[in-house]
Scaffold this active site. Structure first.
Site, PDB file in Angstrom:
ATOM      1  N   LYS A 271      13.931 -86.751 -40.944  1.00 32.53           N
ATOM      2  CA  LYS A 271      15.229 -86.830 -40.260  1.00 32.53           C
ATOM      3  C   LYS A 271      15.365 -88.210 -39.621  1.00 32.53           C
ATOM      4  CE  LYS A 271      15.383 -81.883 -39.110  1.00 32.53           C
ATOM      5  NZ  LYS A 271      16.547 -81.504 -39.908  1.00 32.53           N
ATOM      6  N   ARG A 346      14.112 -72.146 -46.021  1.00 28.53           N
ATOM      7  CA  ARG A 346      14.285 -71.173 -47.113  1.00 28.53           C
ATOM      8  C   ARG A 346      12.977 -70.939 -47.863  1.00 28.53           C
ATOM      9  NH1 ARG A 346      18.860 -74.904 -49.583  1.00 28.53           N
ATOM     10  NH2 ARG A 346      18.997 -75.213 -47.341  1.00 28.53           N
TER      11      ARG A 346
END
Length: 511
Positions: A271, A346
């Site tokens: 990030k 996920r």
């Protein structure tokens, strides 16, 4: 700090001084509706000399009433068609904050509901809002920086609701502590310890998987995410298994997978531009599921079984980090090409769901769920709201509709999204080398259908896709994305909300 305890107060005499209570908070849309004559006349007289009374939150010196303090917290805009029961939450928070600031420690809460179906649970919603406003971070509490605070609230009511609300709040307190605490104090290991302490001697069975070899074998996608953390023992991953089995014949089974990414750097797809701030809250899904189990342990409803798995990992950066383009075979034997290491949640959920899928096959009337702070797209799409994405079986059974109805009544609104064929097209590996592609290589917030298509991935990677509406064994699955609702206030460091604990527990209890 203990969670706030709610006590039913049915005797009108309790609101008068000398009964042990030290303030009276009245949450109301009209002063005329206050049911106790002495309180109503006092408030109306105050309003006749001060226009703020009934328009803004006010503390009135009231000799003879509890603690000599009367706080009027007005509920505004009840006639606005687009408002919901959260206007009572707003008023209750203002009232309890004023009570706390005044030095009150044991206030009574009196809620006057407007005659409107939207506000049918305004008293319950107001009580929980007070507890939300009173929560203080675990780090602050452990440092001894929190002064004496309100830990008991009297509910002026004719209903027996104190026990249920106290149980809900105990679950929310656990969820807020787990979600809102910094990543060293609440590492995966210490998260598991906190759960063990919370459920010790309770109706919840708990098992912690801490063996790295076993995790690699049984949770390969989760372990890929955690791989760079293996070199740091205190950052090692954990899977926490929780189970509640009510008395009597089990007629319904609920199975939950909770995303507990203790800290999300984004991994190799790191990030940037300050995007890591607040990423210690990426464990909000696992925290909420743990909170739900805490509430169940206290209410102990009959005839249901609830099974949960919490995947606790740190998405670290390092020479052994998993990378984009890698292909990892899931627990369900689905070969997954990694599209972006910042789409790690996920992967964690898919392995948990695969294990739960196997358990669901032999369970009475099972329903499966994933709960996660999963995508920036859900925030872009719905702001501060939770979103649900259902498979065909859950949609046919109207699971989302019924949860949404409870959520609306309890002031925790949820939006429903649809899963469509384009979502499955997005997870096709263009090379054909893998069965599915986990994600594209861009931020979900700028990806079309960025919070819907991860549900398609979860179905494929967990094996749940083979249990659709026309399968021999259909299994309902609902993915719940709380990226927008897990925290209120400051986007990085605001107070955890414990969403969607209130909605889920009431859905489960209502049947």
């Amino acid at each position: 700090m203990k969670s706030v305890n709610f006590v039913d107060v049915k005797d009108e005499s309790a609101i008068f001084d000398g009964q042990g209570w030290d303030a009276l908070i009245v949450v109301t849309h009209t002063l005329k509706g206050i049911p106790v004559d002495e309180v109503r006349l006092f408030a109306e007289h105050a309003a006749s000399v001060d226009n703020r009374v009934g328009q803004s939150t006010c503390l009135l010196l009231a000799p003879g009433l509890a603690g000599g303090k009367l706080i009027i917290a007005p509920v505004l805009q009840v006639d606005d068609d687009y408002q919901d029961v959260r206007i009572y939450s707003d008023a209750a928070k203002a009232g309890i904050n004023m009570a706390q600031a005044s030095g009150a420690l044991k206030p009574i809460l009196m809620v006057i509901e407007a005659n409107d179906e939207r506000f049918q649970l305004a008293d319950n919603v107001s009580a929980l809002a007070c507890a939300q406003a009173l929560w203080q971070p675990l780090e602050k509490r452990e440092a001894g920086k929190v002064p004496e605070s309100i830990v008991e609230i009297g509910l002026f009511t004719s209903n027996k609701r104190g026990h249920k609300l106290s149980a809900i709040e105990a679950g929310r307190q656990l969820a807020r502590d787990l979600c809102g605490t910094e990543p060293e104090r609440m590492s995966a290991i210490r998260f598991s310890y906190y759960c063990q302490a919370a459920f010790e001697g309770s109706a919840i069975g708990i098992e912690v998987i801490d063996n790295i070899d076993l995790l690699i074998h049984d949770y390969p996608l989760l372990s890929a995410v955690a791989r760079a953390s293996f070199a740091v023992p205190r950052h090692h991953p954990r899977v926490v298994k929780l189970e509640y089995c009510g008395e009597g014949e089990i007629t319904r089974t609920f199975l939950f997978a909770g995303k507990g990414v203790i800290y999300d750097t984004g991994g190799a797809d790191i990030k940037v531009a300050g995007g890591m701030a607040g990423m210690s809250r990426d464990k909000g899904g696992a925290a909420a599921v743990a909170g739900l189990m805490k509430t169940l342990s206290l209410l102990q409803p009959k005839g249901i079984r609830v099974i949960a798995q919490l995947g606790l990992v740190r998405n670290s950066i390092g020479s052994d980090a998993f990378v984009t383009d890698e292909i990892v075979t899931s627990h369900a034997d689905c070969r997954v090409r990694i599209g972006n290491t910042d789409a790690e949640g996920r992967l964690v959920l898919a392995d948990l769901l695969s294990h739960l899928r196997i358990q669901a096959k032999s369970a009475p009337h099972p329903q499966l769920y994933s709960v996660a702070t999963l995508t920036g797209h859900v925030v872009r799409c719905y702001g501060g709201y939770t979103a649900m994405v259902e498979n065909s079986v859950a949609k046919h059974a109207k699971v989302g509709v019924h949860i949404q109805q409870q959520a609306q009544k309890w002031g925790e609104p949820i939006e429903r999204s649809s899963l469509r064929r384009e979502d499955f097209n997005k997870i096709i590996d263009p090379s054909g080398a893998a069965d599915v592609l986990s994600s594209n290589n861009g931020p979900s917030a700028i990806t079309a259908r960025g919070h819907q298509y991860p549900a398609a991935f979860l179905l494929k990677a967990s094996g749940l896709f083979d249990h659709g509406l026309h399968a021999d064994l259909p299994l309902p699955f609902t993915h719940i994305d709380i990226a927008g609702s897990a925290v209120e206030g400051h986007p990085h460091y605001g107070s955890p909300t414990a969403a969607p604990v209130v909605s889920l527990i009431n859905y489960i209890l209502e049947g």
